[in-house]
Scaffold this motif. Sequence first.
Motif, PDB file in Angstrom:
ATOM      1  N   LEU A  44       0.817  -1.205   0.000  1.00 57.27           N
ATOM      2  CA  LEU A  44       0.000   0.000   0.000  1.00 57.27           C
ATOM      3  C   LEU A  44       0.852   1.257   0.000  1.00 57.27           C
ATOM      4  O   LEU A  44       1.712   1.435   0.839  1.00 57.27           O
ATOM      5  N   TRP A  48      -1.614   3.807  -5.337  1.00 50.96           N
ATOM      6  CA  TRP A  48      -2.199   2.539  -5.727  1.00 50.96           C
ATOM      7  C   TRP A  48      -2.582   2.597  -7.197  1.00 50.96           C
ATOM      8  O   TRP A  48      -2.696   3.681  -7.782  1.00 50.96           O
ATOM      9  N   ASP A  49      -2.767   1.445  -7.751  1.00 49.49           N
ATOM     10  CA  ASP A  49      -3.156   1.310  -9.140  1.00 49.49           C
ATOM     11  C   ASP A  49      -4.574   1.866  -9.285  1.00 49.49           C
ATOM     12  O   ASP A  49      -5.518   1.237  -8.838  1.00 49.49           O
ATOM     13  N   ARG A  50      -4.713   3.055  -9.874  1.00 51.63           N
ATOM     14  CA  ARG A  50      -6.023   3.716  -9.830  1.00 51.63           C
ATOM     15  C   ARG A  50      -6.969   3.180 -10.898  1.00 51.63           C
ATOM     16  O   ARG A  50      -6.537   2.811 -11.982  1.00 51.63           O
ATOM     17  N   PRO A  51      -8.273   3.183 -10.611  1.00 47.28           N
ATOM     18  CA  PRO A  51      -9.254   2.831 -11.645  1.00 47.28           C
ATOM     19  C   PRO A  51      -9.276   3.924 -12.700  1.00 47.28           C
ATOM     20  O   PRO A  51      -8.760   5.026 -12.468  1.00 47.28           O
ATOM     21  N   PRO A  52      -9.877   3.651 -13.858  1.00 49.05           N
ATOM     22  CA  PRO A  52     -10.014   4.723 -14.852  1.00 49.05           C
ATOM     23  C   PRO A  52     -10.801   5.896 -14.264  1.00 49.05           C
ATOM     24  O   PRO A  52     -11.643   5.699 -13.392  1.00 49.05           O
ATOM     25  N   ILE A  53     -10.514   7.084 -14.749  1.00 51.82           N
ATOM     26  CA  ILE A  53     -11.087   8.288 -14.145  1.00 51.82           C
ATOM     27  C   ILE A  53     -12.333   8.724 -14.917  1.00 51.82           C
ATOM     28  O   ILE A  53     -12.302   8.858 -16.141  1.00 51.82           O
ATOM     29  N   GLN A  54     -13.396   8.963 -14.205  1.00 50.69           N
ATOM     30  CA  GLN A  54     -14.626   9.480 -14.826  1.00 50.69           C
ATOM     31  C   GLN A  54     -14.447  10.970 -15.112  1.00 50.69           C
ATOM     32  O   GLN A  54     -13.865  11.689 -14.305  1.00 50.69           O
ATOM     33  N   ARG A  68      -6.912  14.965  -5.237  1.00 52.17           N
ATOM     34  CA  ARG A  68      -7.297  14.867  -6.643  1.00 52.17           C
ATOM     35  C   ARG A  68      -8.715  14.331  -6.692  1.00 52.17           C
ATOM     36  O   ARG A  68      -9.230  13.820  -5.692  1.00 52.17           O
ATOM     37  N   PRO A  70     -11.606  11.875  -7.022  1.00 50.82           N
ATOM     38  CA  PRO A  70     -11.742  10.419  -6.970  1.00 50.82           C
ATOM     39  C   PRO A  70     -12.140   9.882  -8.339  1.00 50.82           C
ATOM     40  O   PRO A  70     -12.755  10.593  -9.136  1.00 50.82           O
ATOM     41  N   ALA A  71     -11.806   8.634  -8.605  1.00 53.34           N
ATOM     42  CA  ALA A  71     -11.995   8.107  -9.955  1.00 53.34           C
ATOM     43  C   ALA A  71     -13.446   8.128 -10.406  1.00 53.34           C
ATOM     44  O   ALA A  71     -13.726   8.384 -11.571  1.00 53.34           O
ATOM     45  N   VAL A  72     -14.384   7.818  -9.519  1.00 54.46           N
ATOM     46  CA  VAL A  72     -15.770   8.026  -9.927  1.00 54.46           C
ATOM     47  C   VAL A  72     -16.422   9.062  -9.028  1.00 54.46           C
ATOM     48  O   VAL A  72     -16.049   9.227  -7.873  1.00 54.46           O
ATOM     49  N   VAL A  73     -17.374   9.766  -9.618  1.00 53.00           N
ATOM     50  CA  VAL A  73     -18.079  10.804  -8.875  1.00 53.00           C
ATOM     51  C   VAL A  73     -19.563  10.679  -9.170  1.00 53.00           C
ATOM     52  O   VAL A  73     -19.957  10.133 -10.195  1.00 53.00           O
TER      53      VAL A  73
END
Lengths: 177, 382
Positions: A44, A48-54, A68, A70-73
């Motif tokens: 950790l 971390w390996d981030r998800p795709p960003i919305q 920053r 968050p990847a989904v909103v």
Amino acid sequence: MTLPVKTESPSLVDTSTIPGWGVDADPRNDPTYPMRDQTQDHGLTRHWDRPPIQHPDVEILQSIEHIRQPAVVGTSTPPSGLSGVLRRTAFRWSESNWIHWLMLMGADRINVVEGVVADLAHARLPNIPGEMGIRSELAYNKRGFTKKVAVVAGVSLAISLLARGRRARKREDGTQG
Amino acid sequence: MLAMDYRGPYRVRLSEKPMPKILHPRDAIVRVTRSCICGSDLHLYHGMVPDTRVGMTFGHEFCGIVEEVGPEVENLKAGDHVLVPFNIACGQCHFCKQGLFGNCHESNAQATAVGGIYGYSHTAGGYDGGQAEYVRVPYADVGPTLIPDWMDPDDAVLLTDVVPTGYQAAEMGGIQKGDTVVVFGAGPVGLMAARAAWLFGAGRVIVFDHIDYRLEFARTFGPAEVYNFKEVDDVVVFLKKTTDGLGVDVAIDAVGGDAKGNFLQTLFGTKLKLEAGNAIALHWAINSVKKGGIVSVVGVYGPTGNMVPMGNVVNKGITIRANQASVKRLLPRLIEHVRAGHINPKAMITHKVPLADVADAYHIFAAKLDGCIKPVLVPNGG
Ligand SMILES: NC(=O)c1ccc[n+]([C@@H]2O[C@H](COP(=O)([O-])OP(=O)(O)OC[C@H]3O[C@@H](n4cnc5c(N)ncnc54)[C@H](O)[C@@H]3O)[C@@H](O)[C@H]2O)c1
Ligand SMILES: [Zn+2]
Ligand SMILES: [Zn+2]
């Protein structure tokens, strides 16, 4: 014993220079287990390996405690109107600041009025008693219902009497307004 | 599509809203078959949660059929009947990796303290919820869980929140064999906590509330010793007396900021909103637990602050454990418990209401009318 490094905060103190560092560490004495599993090194870090960003196409207000987006909103009901202005302002302060939450609460109340205005603008008269579940109140709580009606009637009567009294008095004094 | 539509405190209605869309490659759209109203929704309904916007759709306890999936969803396909944990969790951030699915860092733009929650104000991410015909489900590979063939959907929908929450309340209590456990609140969460306390080996389970029909239910569902806090002079003294003056081993707060009782807390927390809700149940938990004991909090409070006797926490050496339930982490175990007959969640459902009557369902549950314990909304064709 080496503990997994979980964040990359600057190490201001070199732990290896501290005599006895970690000698009493006991992984079994973890009152947060099994709420969180720290027994394995998950590698950790902040990266971390981030998800795709919305990429939202509506305005998102973001806590200043985030570094920053968050990847989904969520994109429900973006800020709008006067309440929106207030919400935007509120987000200048952090979550630990009372003013942040007080302004948001204020915006919520203004938003209710905006909701009614929006309804009226669409030629719709909101059925407020219906929205408040009046049918079930009548069916299951007749006494409470009568009490509420009585209170509302009493209060309105008192207000109108007061107002009338004041108007009458003003007329007597010949004052205006 | 039709959806619940928040209009302001104590006001909700059904409205026509646009169909939810896939907005992220890992989204799914789910057609809702069942959706509960939760004690947590009452905090929104009562206007207690900051940034609750007019026009939002609530609902974080739902199950349904996958209608459509985004290009990156691998584990789900259209037609799957899934139960959807209330936490929106990415499964790969710093917190999800540790099993803290209720604290995901990639799902809530508006706040960092809590992860995203469906239909739970913008303070929990601003997602429209499941009290609707359709709902957008982000990170569809992480949360949604196939409902096993043998499972009744009425049980499944309760596994999205109240069952894991009650269970985690007992788990966080660190209950050891023979412990005396007190549970504040006989709502669905408290009832499940009382039930789960036994699974962890409790020796005695006591439940407090002030609504007699709920206490009556708790007496057999727990099973538990039940007391009405309005009928005892002082809850803390009462609990001390019944535990040889020591206090209980574990105290569980399954009430949260909508608590009743205590004039000052009601004035500051409920009426004036100077506190993040009435914290009397937490206050009682801290003061009635024994020295060195554990207070486990699942009751929900607002993000500002509450008056609790912090000095006593220190002086008594109390461990406080609290969180939003990490539903995903607990599901495998809980599915086993349902299968084995250790828990019977659907026994708590007292009202099944068409989605169209959402306003009345809220009022019945909020005002605790008609013997209501848990209402479930069923959309047309659900
Ligand atoms: N942490 C989580 O993940 C999570 C998940 C779901 C619900 N919750 C929270 O758990 C709490 C309970 O949820 P629920 O669905 O059972 O709600 P509910 O409203 O059905 O039940 C709450 C019960 O507490 C009782 N109560 C009120 N004041 C009390 C007091 N001072 N002492 C004892 N009992 C009192 C009420 O009469 C009611 O029966 C809520 O705060 C809810 O937001 C937390
Ligand atoms: Zn819930
Ligand atoms: Zn995450």
